[in-house]
Enzyme design. Structure first.
Site, short mmCIF file in Angstrom:
data_model
loop_
_atom_site.label_atom_id
_atom_site.label_comp_id
_atom_site.label_asym_id
_atom_site.label_seq_id
_atom_site.Cartn_x
_atom_site.Cartn_y
_atom_site.Cartn_z
N HIS A 283 -8.09 -4.97 -1.01
CA HIS A 283 -6.91 -4.27 -0.52
C HIS A 283 -6.64 -4.66 0.94
O HIS A 283 -7.56 -4.74 1.75
CB HIS A 283 -7.13 -2.76 -0.60
N SER B 20 0.83 -1.21 0.00
CA SER B 20 0.00 0.00 0.00
C SER B 20 0.87 1.26 0.00
O SER B 20 1.67 1.46 -0.91
CB SER B 20 -0.97 -0.05 1.18
N ASP C 95 -9.87 -4.25 -5.31
CA ASP C 95 -9.11 -3.16 -4.69
C ASP C 95 -9.31 -1.89 -5.52
O ASP C 95 -9.20 -1.95 -6.75
CB ASP C 95 -7.63 -3.56 -4.66
#
Length: 305
Positions: free
Chosen positions: A279, A155, A249
């Site tokens: 995600h 991320s 995601d």
């Protein structure tokens, strides 16, 4: 809504999120957001024993070392945690860092970087790059091989890994052998279609990601290449790069677009999309088969010559 196509453990989490009314992080304080991330680590499964775990503060870098054995000259993984630039740390990634060290047979070094909103751009970027340089200089004394370094992050951490690699390339002194970008945050303008398709119902929402960018970037232009490295025009010469994306995601499109850009630039690039997951799934190994598969994948990347 495609809940039928979610992994079973992920489906339950998403169903609970929707039943709760898809609560927004905009209604949370920063402290609540950080504590919620820590609380979610129960979904990561049991933390493994590792030969050595220790904190190191050196030359202005704050690091935590995970060493799997007494062996030296180990591959080195420099790991940047996720958390949308506002949360996360060793405590949120402890299970993954331990398992990665054991499974990859690598010296895994987690980097602590300053978080927003207390610290805004370029604080995290500067901390990430400085830590990589410190690790390159010192990791041999900790049992690592500084000719075999992989930058890795999830991320926001994937964003920091990529920008660090770009900065190191510009300096021209050394580069890691590889980088592994796990559903990286790459475009602060949120222009991709997957931000619309997957932005509301899958726990880590459009709001979650964009508030992180907003708090960290502050005044900084969203179209700048360090704010949105997907826009970088200087990808040629980057090391072997592996990208992991998740089907549901908001970031899936931009991760896969980076893969295309890397191929166009002549980089040895690889991309794998995990189906039925969202995600953050890499940290859900207690409930997600794909999370466990992804750990095998990244461990093998680190081990491969």
């Amino acid at each position: 809504m495609s809940q039928l196509y979610l992994e079973e453990g992920i489906k339950q989490l998403v169903s609970e999120f929707i039943a709760a009314g898809c609560p927004s992080v905009r209604e949370q304080t920063i402290e609540q957001r950080r504590q919620g991330y820590i609380a979610s680590t129960v979904l990561a499964g049991e933390a493994e024993e590792v030969f050595e775990v220790r904190a190191v503060s050196i030359d202005g870098a704050e690091l935590t070392l995970f060493k799997p054995s007494a062996v030296n000259d180990l591959p080195v993984v420099i790991y940047y945690h996720g958390g949308c630039f506002v949360s996360g740390g060793v405590e949120t990634h402890n299970q993954q860092l331990r398992k990665l060290a054991n499974d990859a047979g690598a010296l895994v070094i987690a980097v602590r970087y300053r978080l927003a909103p207390e610290h805004v751009y370029p604080a995290a970027h500067d901390d990430a790059c400085h830590a990589a340089e410190v690790i390159y200089e010192h990791c041999q004394q900790w049992g690592g091989d500084n000719t075999n370094i992989t930058l890795m992050g999830d991320s926001a951490g994937g964003h920091l890994a990529l920008v660090t690699c770009l900065r190191l390339k510009a300096k021209g002194q050394w580069l890691p052998q590889k980088q592994v970008l796990i559903y990286p945050m790459l475009d602060a303008t949120a222009k991709s279609q997957s931000y619309s398709d997957n932005g509301e119902k899958y726990i880590i929402t459009r709001d979650t990601l964009l508030t992180g960018f907003d708090l960290y970037l502050d005044w900084h232009p969203r179209t700048d290449a360090e704010a949105s490295p997907l826009r970088s025009t200087d990808l040629a010469g980057l090391p072997e790069t592996h990208i992991i994306t998740a089907e549901f995601d908001p970031l899936v499109d931009e991760g896969e677009q980076l893969f295309r850009h890397l191929l166009e630039a002549g980089v040895n690039a690889h991309c794998r999309r995990y189906l039925g997951v969202i995600h953050g799934f890499f940290q859900l190994s207690g409930v997600s088969r794909s999370a466990r598969d992804a750990m095998v994948q990244v461990s093998n990347i680190v081990k491969s010559a």
